[in-house]
Design a protein around this motif. Structure first.
Motif, PDB file in Angstrom:
ATOM      1  N   GLU A  13      29.212 -31.118 -28.347  1.00  0.00           N
ATOM      2  CA  GLU A  13      29.400 -32.539 -28.093  1.00  0.00           C
ATOM      3  C   GLU A  13      29.170 -33.334 -29.360  1.00  0.00           C
ATOM      4  OE1 GLU A  13      27.606 -34.963 -24.897  1.00  0.00           O
ATOM      5  OE2 GLU A  13      27.582 -33.060 -23.825  1.00  0.00           O
ATOM      6  N   ARG A  14      30.125 -34.190 -29.685  1.00  0.00           N
ATOM      7  CA  ARG A  14      29.962 -35.055 -30.849  1.00  0.00           C
ATOM      8  C   ARG A  14      29.441 -36.400 -30.362  1.00  0.00           C
ATOM      9  NH1 ARG A  14      34.999 -36.919 -34.315  1.00  0.00           N
ATOM     10  NH2 ARG A  14      35.157 -38.323 -32.587  1.00  0.00           N
ATOM     11  N   PRO A  15      28.344 -36.884 -30.950  1.00  0.00           N
ATOM     12  CA  PRO A  15      27.841 -38.190 -30.520  1.00  0.00           C
ATOM     13  C   PRO A  15      28.794 -39.303 -30.929  1.00  0.00           C
ATOM     14  CG  PRO A  15      26.612 -37.400 -32.423  1.00  0.00           C
ATOM     15  CD  PRO A  15      27.560 -36.295 -32.014  1.00  0.00           C
ATOM     16  N   SER A  16      28.682 -40.417 -30.239  1.00  0.00           N
ATOM     17  CA  SER A  16      29.468 -41.586 -30.621  1.00  0.00           C
ATOM     18  C   SER A  16      28.977 -42.069 -31.980  1.00  0.00           C
ATOM     19  CB  SER A  16      29.297 -42.707 -29.591  1.00  0.00           C
ATOM     20  OG  SER A  16      27.982 -43.246 -29.664  1.00  0.00           O
ATOM     21  N   TYR A  17      29.768 -42.945 -32.593  1.00  0.00           N
ATOM     22  CA  TYR A  17      29.360 -43.513 -33.870  1.00  0.00           C
ATOM     23  C   TYR A  17      28.011 -44.206 -33.728  1.00  0.00           C
ATOM     24  CZ  TYR A  17      29.054 -46.684 -37.801  1.00  0.00           C
ATOM     25  OH  TYR A  17      28.598 -47.363 -38.897  1.00  0.00           O
ATOM     26  N   GLU A  18      27.868 -44.992 -32.671  1.00  0.00           N
ATOM     27  CA  GLU A  18      26.635 -45.757 -32.466  1.00  0.00           C
ATOM     28  C   GLU A  18      25.430 -44.836 -32.271  1.00  0.00           C
ATOM     29  OE1 GLU A  18      29.550 -46.287 -30.964  1.00  0.00           O
ATOM     30  OE2 GLU A  18      30.091 -48.288 -31.697  1.00  0.00           O
ATOM     31  N   GLN A  19      25.611 -43.744 -31.522  1.00  0.00           N
ATOM     32  CA  GLN A  19      24.520 -42.791 -31.320  1.00  0.00           C
ATOM     33  C   GLN A  19      24.137 -42.123 -32.635  1.00  0.00           C
ATOM     34  OE1 GLN A  19      26.630 -40.467 -28.428  1.00  0.00           O
ATOM     35  NE2 GLN A  19      25.405 -41.227 -26.721  1.00  0.00           N
ATOM     36  N   ALA A  20      25.137 -41.686 -33.392  1.00  0.00           N
ATOM     37  CA  ALA A  20      24.865 -41.017 -34.669  1.00  0.00           C
ATOM     38  C   ALA A  20      24.189 -41.963 -35.650  1.00  0.00           C
ATOM     39  CB  ALA A  20      26.158 -40.464 -35.263  1.00  0.00           C
ATOM     40  N   ARG A  21      24.663 -43.215 -35.695  1.00  0.00           N
ATOM     41  CA  ARG A  21      24.071 -44.195 -36.604  1.00  0.00           C
ATOM     42  C   ARG A  21      22.618 -44.490 -36.233  1.00  0.00           C
ATOM     43  NH1 ARG A  21      26.529 -49.712 -35.922  1.00  0.00           N
ATOM     44  NH2 ARG A  21      25.024 -49.633 -34.264  1.00  0.00           N
ATOM     45  N   ALA A  22      22.343 -44.627 -34.931  1.00  0.00           N
ATOM     46  CA  ALA A  22      20.975 -44.902 -34.490  1.00  0.00           C
ATOM     47  C   ALA A  22      20.051 -43.731 -34.812  1.00  0.00           C
ATOM     48  CB  ALA A  22      20.958 -45.206 -32.993  1.00  0.00           C
ATOM     49  N   GLU A  23      20.527 -42.510 -34.565  1.00  0.00           N
ATOM     50  CA  GLU A  23      19.707 -41.343 -34.877  1.00  0.00           C
ATOM     51  C   GLU A  23      19.496 -41.215 -36.378  1.00  0.00           C
ATOM     52  OE1 GLU A  23      19.397 -36.518 -34.312  1.00  0.00           O
ATOM     53  OE2 GLU A  23      20.935 -37.589 -33.181  1.00  0.00           O
ATOM     54  N   LEU A  24      20.531 -41.508 -37.158  1.00  0.00           N
ATOM     55  CA  LEU A  24      20.398 -41.456 -38.614  1.00  0.00           C
ATOM     56  C   LEU A  24      19.350 -42.454 -39.094  1.00  0.00           C
ATOM     57  CD1 LEU A  24      21.256 -40.408 -41.370  1.00  0.00           C
ATOM     58  CD2 LEU A  24      23.200 -41.998 -41.287  1.00  0.00           C
ATOM     59  N   ALA A  25      19.355 -43.653 -38.532  1.00  0.00           N
ATOM     60  CA  ALA A  25      18.350 -44.654 -38.901  1.00  0.00           C
ATOM     61  C   ALA A  25      16.948 -44.148 -38.570  1.00  0.00           C
ATOM     62  CB  ALA A  25      18.635 -45.976 -38.198  1.00  0.00           C
ATOM     63  N   SER A  26      16.809 -43.476 -37.438  1.00  0.00           N
ATOM     64  CA  SER A  26      15.516 -42.917 -37.045  1.00  0.00           C
ATOM     65  C   SER A  26      15.077 -41.820 -38.008  1.00  0.00           C
ATOM     66  CB  SER A  26      15.619 -42.372 -35.622  1.00  0.00           C
ATOM     67  OG  SER A  26      14.426 -41.734 -35.250  1.00  0.00           O
ATOM     68  N   VAL A  27      16.015 -40.976 -38.399  1.00  0.00           N
ATOM     69  CA  VAL A  27      15.712 -39.902 -39.356  1.00  0.00           C
ATOM     70  C   VAL A  27      15.246 -40.494 -40.685  1.00  0.00           C
ATOM     71  CG1 VAL A  27      16.790 -38.104 -40.793  1.00  0.00           C
ATOM     72  CG2 VAL A  27      17.193 -38.143 -38.315  1.00  0.00           C
ATOM     73  N   VAL A  28      15.957 -41.487 -41.167  1.00  0.00           N
ATOM     74  CA  VAL A  28      15.586 -42.120 -42.438  1.00  0.00           C
ATOM     75  C   VAL A  28      14.194 -42.742 -42.331  1.00  0.00           C
ATOM     76  CG1 VAL A  28      16.136 -44.030 -44.002  1.00  0.00           C
ATOM     77  CG2 VAL A  28      17.957 -42.511 -43.188  1.00  0.00           C
ATOM     78  N   GLU A  29      13.917 -43.404 -41.222  1.00  0.00           N
ATOM     79  CA  GLU A  29      12.605 -44.020 -41.032  1.00  0.00           C
ATOM     80  C   GLU A  29      11.494 -42.969 -41.049  1.00  0.00           C
ATOM     81  OE1 GLU A  29      10.187 -46.638 -37.696  1.00  0.00           O
ATOM     82  OE2 GLU A  29      12.373 -46.610 -37.649  1.00  0.00           O
ATOM     83  N   ARG A  30      11.721 -41.839 -40.378  1.00  0.00           N
ATOM     84  CA  ARG A  30      10.716 -40.775 -40.362  1.00  0.00           C
ATOM     85  C   ARG A  30      10.504 -40.195 -41.750  1.00  0.00           C
ATOM     86  NH1 ARG A  30      11.597 -36.456 -35.967  1.00  0.00           N
ATOM     87  NH2 ARG A  30       9.569 -35.802 -36.740  1.00  0.00           N
ATOM     88  N   LEU A  31      11.589 -40.038 -42.501  1.00  0.00           N
ATOM     89  CA  LEU A  31      11.454 -39.513 -43.859  1.00  0.00           C
ATOM     90  C   LEU A  31      10.715 -40.492 -44.760  1.00  0.00           C
ATOM     91  CD1 LEU A  31      14.959 -37.854 -44.338  1.00  0.00           C
ATOM     92  CD2 LEU A  31      12.744 -36.673 -44.348  1.00  0.00           C
ATOM     93  N   GLU A  32      11.007 -41.777 -44.610  1.00  0.00           N
ATOM     94  CA  GLU A  32      10.359 -42.787 -45.449  1.00  0.00           C
ATOM     95  C   GLU A  32       8.884 -42.963 -45.103  1.00  0.00           C
ATOM     96  OE1 GLU A  32      14.142 -45.638 -46.587  1.00  0.00           O
ATOM     97  OE2 GLU A  32      12.856 -46.241 -44.921  1.00  0.00           O
ATOM     98  N   THR A  33       8.538 -42.750 -43.853  1.00  0.00           N
ATOM     99  CA  THR A  33       7.154 -42.895 -43.418  1.00  0.00           C
ATOM    100  C   THR A  33       6.277 -41.801 -44.008  1.00  0.00           C
ATOM    101  OG1 THR A  33       7.852 -43.942 -41.364  1.00  0.00           O
ATOM    102  CG2 THR A  33       5.644 -43.020 -41.399  1.00  0.00           C
TER     103      THR A  33
END
Length: 79
Positions: A13-33
């Motif tokens: 299953e490929r996530p929607s653009y919005e789902q992928a973008r939201a998860e990417l933002a979460s990943v970046v936040e976790r990495l930056e933290t």
């Protein structure tokens, strides 16, 4: 789903653009933290790369659709 889509997402299953973008933002936040292990950081980085590819795929598809609609309008044929 194409082989390319499965390779890019790693699932059926490929996530929607919005789902992928939201998860990417979460990943970046976790990495930056910080405060996570090197192994978890690497896994997050890899997931972020896959999510960025998915987002780019969606954006490329949207651009192709816009370009096709413009060409159809200019040539006088329906899109």
């Amino acid at each position: 789903m194409t082989k390319e889509q499965k390779r890019t997402t790693g699932s059926d299953e490929r996530p929607s653009y919005e789902q992928a973008r939201a998860e990417l933002a979460s990943v970046v936040e976790r990495l930056e933290t910080g405060g996570i292990s090197l192994e978890e950081s690497l896994a997050l980085w890899e997931r972020g790369e896959r999510l960025a590819e998915i987002c780019q795929h969606w954006l490329d598809g949207a651009r192709d659709r816009i370009d096709a609609a413009r060409r159809a309008r200019e040539s006088g044929t329906p899109a």
